[in-house]
Design a protein around this motif. Sequence first.
Motif, PDB file in Angstrom:
ATOM      1  N   ARG A 126     -11.470  -4.295  -0.772  1.00  0.00           N
ATOM      2  CA  ARG A 126     -11.601  -3.455  -1.958  1.00  0.00           C
ATOM      3  C   ARG A 126     -10.830  -2.136  -1.794  1.00  0.00           C
ATOM      4  O   ARG A 126     -10.156  -1.666  -2.720  1.00  0.00           O
ATOM      5  CB  ARG A 126     -13.079  -3.163  -2.245  1.00  0.00           C
ATOM      6  N   ILE A 127     -10.929  -1.530  -0.611  1.00  0.00           N
ATOM      7  CA  ILE A 127     -10.228  -0.261  -0.359  1.00  0.00           C
ATOM      8  C   ILE A 127      -8.721  -0.450  -0.509  1.00  0.00           C
ATOM      9  O   ILE A 127      -8.023   0.369  -1.115  1.00  0.00           O
ATOM     10  CB  ILE A 127     -10.555   0.257   1.057  1.00  0.00           C
ATOM     11  N   LEU A 128      -8.197  -1.554   0.010  1.00  0.00           N
ATOM     12  CA  LEU A 128      -6.749  -1.807  -0.042  1.00  0.00           C
ATOM     13  C   LEU A 128      -6.280  -2.078  -1.470  1.00  0.00           C
ATOM     14  O   LEU A 128      -5.209  -1.622  -1.889  1.00  0.00           O
ATOM     15  CB  LEU A 128      -6.390  -2.986   0.867  1.00  0.00           C
ATOM     16  N   LEU A 129      -7.099  -2.802  -2.230  1.00  0.00           N
ATOM     17  CA  LEU A 129      -6.727  -3.111  -3.614  1.00  0.00           C
ATOM     18  C   LEU A 129      -6.834  -1.887  -4.531  1.00  0.00           C
ATOM     19  O   LEU A 129      -6.096  -1.777  -5.512  1.00  0.00           O
ATOM     20  CB  LEU A 129      -7.620  -4.229  -4.161  1.00  0.00           C
ATOM     21  N   ASP A 130      -7.762  -0.968  -4.191  1.00  0.00           N
ATOM     22  CA  ASP A 130      -8.021   0.201  -5.050  1.00  0.00           C
ATOM     23  C   ASP A 130      -7.311   1.465  -4.580  1.00  0.00           C
ATOM     24  O   ASP A 130      -7.573   2.548  -5.123  1.00  0.00           O
ATOM     25  CB  ASP A 130      -9.529   0.483  -5.112  1.00  0.00           C
TER      26      ASP A 130
ATOM     27  N   GLY B 219       1.943  -6.423   2.541  1.00  0.00           N
ATOM     28  CA  GLY B 219       0.528  -6.707   2.303  1.00  0.00           C
ATOM     29  C   GLY B 219      -0.189  -7.426   3.429  1.00  0.00           C
ATOM     30  O   GLY B 219      -1.232  -8.046   3.197  1.00  0.00           O
ATOM     31  N   GLN B 220       0.329  -7.308   4.662  1.00  0.00           N
ATOM     32  CA  GLN B 220      -0.284  -8.033   5.778  1.00  0.00           C
ATOM     33  C   GLN B 220      -1.696  -7.541   6.076  1.00  0.00           C
ATOM     34  O   GLN B 220      -2.552  -8.317   6.525  1.00  0.00           O
ATOM     35  CB  GLN B 220       0.590  -7.902   7.030  1.00  0.00           C
ATOM     36  N   ALA B 221      -1.966  -6.265   5.820  1.00  0.00           N
ATOM     37  CA  ALA B 221      -3.322  -5.746   6.036  1.00  0.00           C
ATOM     38  C   ALA B 221      -4.321  -6.466   5.135  1.00  0.00           C
ATOM     39  O   ALA B 221      -5.440  -6.802   5.559  1.00  0.00           O
ATOM     40  CB  ALA B 221      -3.353  -4.238   5.777  1.00  0.00           C
ATOM     41  N   LEU B 222      -3.934  -6.702   3.899  1.00  0.00           N
ATOM     42  CA  LEU B 222      -4.816  -7.401   2.967  1.00  0.00           C
ATOM     43  C   LEU B 222      -5.051  -8.841   3.410  1.00  0.00           C
ATOM     44  O   LEU B 222      -6.175  -9.348   3.354  1.00  0.00           O
ATOM     45  CB  LEU B 222      -4.216  -7.373   1.565  1.00  0.00           C
ATOM     46  N   VAL B 223      -4.003  -9.496   3.848  1.00  0.00           N
ATOM     47  CA  VAL B 223      -4.138 -10.880   4.320  1.00  0.00           C
ATOM     48  C   VAL B 223      -5.108 -10.936   5.496  1.00  0.00           C
ATOM     49  O   VAL B 223      -5.989 -11.798   5.562  1.00  0.00           O
ATOM     50  CB  VAL B 223      -2.758 -11.447   4.728  1.00  0.00           C
ATOM     51  N   GLY B 224      -4.959 -10.000   6.449  1.00  0.00           N
ATOM     52  CA  GLY B 224      -5.849  -9.992   7.609  1.00  0.00           C
ATOM     53  C   GLY B 224      -7.291  -9.710   7.245  1.00  0.00           C
ATOM     54  O   GLY B 224      -8.222 -10.333   7.771  1.00  0.00           O
ATOM     55  N   ALA B 225      -7.503  -8.753   6.339  1.00  0.00           N
ATOM     56  CA  ALA B 225      -8.859  -8.419   5.915  1.00  0.00           C
ATOM     57  C   ALA B 225      -9.499  -9.585   5.167  1.00  0.00           C
ATOM     58  O   ALA B 225     -10.682  -9.876   5.345  1.00  0.00           O
ATOM     59  CB  ALA B 225      -8.836  -7.173   5.043  1.00  0.00           C
ATOM     60  N   ALA B 226      -8.717 -10.245   4.318  1.00  0.00           N
ATOM     61  CA  ALA B 226      -9.232 -11.392   3.565  1.00  0.00           C
ATOM     62  C   ALA B 226      -9.603 -12.539   4.497  1.00  0.00           C
ATOM     63  O   ALA B 226     -10.648 -13.184   4.323  1.00  0.00           O
ATOM     64  CB  ALA B 226      -8.186 -11.852   2.548  1.00  0.00           C
TER      65      ALA B 226
ATOM     66  N   PRO C 278      -5.147   4.548  -4.418  1.00  0.00           N
ATOM     67  CA  PRO C 278      -4.539   5.231  -5.572  1.00  0.00           C
ATOM     68  C   PRO C 278      -3.020   5.141  -5.601  1.00  0.00           C
ATOM     69  O   PRO C 278      -2.408   5.169  -6.673  1.00  0.00           O
ATOM     70  CB  PRO C 278      -5.018   6.680  -5.417  1.00  0.00           C
ATOM     71  N   GLN C 279      -2.401   5.028  -4.429  1.00  0.00           N
ATOM     72  CA  GLN C 279      -0.951   4.883  -4.361  1.00  0.00           C
ATOM     73  C   GLN C 279      -0.605   3.720  -3.432  1.00  0.00           C
ATOM     74  O   GLN C 279      -1.264   3.514  -2.417  1.00  0.00           O
ATOM     75  CB  GLN C 279      -0.295   6.161  -3.840  1.00  0.00           C
ATOM     76  N   TYR C 280       0.419   3.013  -3.812  1.00  0.00           N
ATOM     77  CA  TYR C 280       0.904   1.898  -2.992  1.00  0.00           C
ATOM     78  C   TYR C 280      -0.219   0.915  -2.644  1.00  0.00           C
ATOM     79  O   TYR C 280      -0.367   0.462  -1.504  1.00  0.00           O
ATOM     80  CB  TYR C 280       1.559   2.408  -1.705  1.00  0.00           C
ATOM     81  N   ALA C 281      -1.040   0.596  -3.643  1.00  0.00           N
ATOM     82  CA  ALA C 281      -2.136  -0.349  -3.422  1.00  0.00           C
ATOM     83  C   ALA C 281      -1.587  -1.716  -3.030  1.00  0.00           C
ATOM     84  O   ALA C 281      -0.489  -2.112  -3.423  1.00  0.00           O
ATOM     85  CB  ALA C 281      -2.979  -0.471  -4.686  1.00  0.00           C
TER      86      ALA C 281
ATOM     87  N   HIS D 100       2.215  11.654   6.636  1.00  0.00           N
ATOM     88  CA  HIS D 100       2.678  10.305   6.994  1.00  0.00           C
ATOM     89  C   HIS D 100       1.566   9.265   6.808  1.00  0.00           C
ATOM     90  O   HIS D 100       1.357   8.396   7.664  1.00  0.00           O
ATOM     91  CB  HIS D 100       3.195  10.269   8.430  1.00  0.00           C
ATOM     92  N   ALA D 101       0.851   9.371   5.706  1.00  0.00           N
ATOM     93  CA  ALA D 101      -0.193   8.389   5.412  1.00  0.00           C
ATOM     94  C   ALA D 101       0.432   7.007   5.273  1.00  0.00           C
ATOM     95  O   ALA D 101       1.559   6.843   4.795  1.00  0.00           O
ATOM     96  CB  ALA D 101      -0.933   8.766   4.135  1.00  0.00           C
ATOM     97  N   VAL D 102      -0.314   6.006   5.699  1.00  0.00           N
ATOM     98  CA  VAL D 102       0.193   4.640   5.626  1.00  0.00           C
ATOM     99  C   VAL D 102       0.000   4.101   4.206  1.00  0.00           C
ATOM    100  O   VAL D 102      -0.883   4.545   3.472  1.00  0.00           O
ATOM    101  CB  VAL D 102      -0.544   3.756   6.659  1.00  0.00           C
ATOM    102  N   HIS D 103       0.834   3.147   3.826  1.00  0.00           N
ATOM    103  CA  HIS D 103       0.725   2.498   2.514  1.00  0.00           C
ATOM    104  C   HIS D 103      -0.117   1.233   2.647  1.00  0.00           C
ATOM    105  O   HIS D 103       0.085   0.438   3.575  1.00  0.00           O
ATOM    106  CB  HIS D 103       2.103   2.148   1.970  1.00  0.00           C
ATOM    107  N   ALA D 104      -1.025   1.042   1.713  1.00  0.00           N
ATOM    108  CA  ALA D 104      -1.890  -0.139   1.760  1.00  0.00           C
ATOM    109  C   ALA D 104      -1.100  -1.437   1.665  1.00  0.00           C
ATOM    110  O   ALA D 104      -1.569  -2.491   2.120  1.00  0.00           O
ATOM    111  CB  ALA D 104      -2.922  -0.068   0.638  1.00  0.00           C
ATOM    112  N   ASP D 105       0.100  -1.370   1.076  1.00  0.00           N
ATOM    113  CA  ASP D 105       0.907  -2.585   0.921  1.00  0.00           C
ATOM    114  C   ASP D 105       1.975  -2.734   2.005  1.00  0.00           C
ATOM    115  O   ASP D 105       2.922  -3.501   1.843  1.00  0.00           O
ATOM    116  CB  ASP D 105       1.562  -2.606  -0.462  1.00  0.00           C
TER     117      ASP D 105
END
Length: 382
Positions: A305-309, A289-296, A311-314, A280-285
Motif C-alpha cells: 500500500r505504501i509503495l502504491l500510494d 518496480g522491483q520493490a513492489l514485486v518483492g513486497a507482493a 505521493p511521487q514516483y509511486a 536523495h529519497a528513493v523512488h517507489a518505482d
Amino acid sequence: MKAGSDLPSDLLKDIVLRILTQERQSSISDVALVCRASHSIVSKNLAQILIHKCSGDMPEALSVALQHKQVRAFDVAIELVSRSTSLDDSNRALVLVCEHGRPDLAMLLLTTPHHAAHADCQDGQALLEAAYNGHREVVCMLLHTPQHAAHAVCHDGLALVRAASRGHREVVQMLLDAPLHAAHADSKDALALVWAAMFGHTEVVRRLLNAPQHAAHADCGDGEALPLAAEGGHSDVVCMLLHAPQHAAHADSQNGQALVKAASRGHREVVQLLLDAPQHAVHADCQDGQALVGAAKGGHCEVVRILLDAPQYAARADGQDGQALVEPTSGGQREVAQMLLDAPQHATHADSQDRLALKYASSDEALRMLMDAHNRLNRLSL
C-alpha cells in the motif's frame, strides 16, 4: 568407561600416578579423562601432568586446562611460566588466554621475569581474539601494557571490525581511544560500520560515525551499509545513516537497492524512512518496480500500500507486465492481489503475461477474484 567425575578416588589416584610415571607421553584424550574429575588428587597433580605429558607442548597444556572448568588453569599457567624456555611459548599461551578472556593469566604472562609475553605478539593476534570475544579487561591490558603494547591499528584495524561485528561497543571505544596507534573508524573503507549496520548494532554505529578523528562515512563503499541495515529491518540504524551530519547515506544509492531489500522483507518502517529521506529519497518505482514485486511476493500488505500510494514516483501495479500480481495469486495472498487489481492508477490486469496469474491461481477464490476483475475490465472497454 565412566566419566572422570564418576571414578572412585582410589582408581583416579592410580590413573594420575600412572600418567606421571609412565615413560611414554600421554595423549590429550588420556589427560582429558583426568581433567573431568573433581577429586583433590587431580587438582594437586594436574599441573605437572599437563606440563609433562601433553606432547611436550606447554601452550597445549594450558589449552586443555582452559577447556575444563574443574581444572585450575592458573596453577597450570604458573607451572608453564616457571618452566618456559622460549618467548614463543609465552606468546602462544598469551593468545590462548586472551581468547578465553582471562585477565589474571594474561597479566601473569605479560609480567613474568622469565620470557614475558609481548602484547603485540603474532602481529596483534592476542588483541584480535580478545576484541572479537568482547573481553574488555584483556583488551585494555593489551593496549596499555608498558612495553610492546598491542596496536589497535594492527591488520589495518581488523580488531575494530571484529569487535563492531559482534556489537562490543565498549571494546570498540577502547580501540578508537587507544593512547598509541588508535584504530581508525574509516579503515578498510569503513568495514566496521558495514558489519555493525548489518547486525543492527545501533550504539556501535553511532560511535563509528561520531569518532572525533577518522570517523566512518555513512555513504562508504557506495552506501553499502544502508541496504544491509534495511534488509535486517534495523530502522534506528537506517535513520542514523540517512541523517548523518556529514557524508549521509543516499536512500537512492545502488538504484534503490535498500528499498527493494526492505520491501521484500516487509519492513514497513524502513520503507517509509527511505521514501521520506531528507535528501536523495528513493523512488517507489525504482528498478522497474522491483520493490513492489518483492513486497507482493511476501504478502506484505502494508508495504504494498505504501509503495502504491507514494505521493511521487509511486510504484505501478502493472509494472513488469503485471509480475507483482503473479506472485500473490500463486501464494494465496488475496488481499495483496486485490490491492494491485484496484490500484487507482496503473492497476494491473488479470490477464497480463498471457493470463499467467490465472494459470497460477492457488485457490478457487483467487481464480474467481481474477475472473471478476477481468470481466469488469471487459465491460468498461465496451
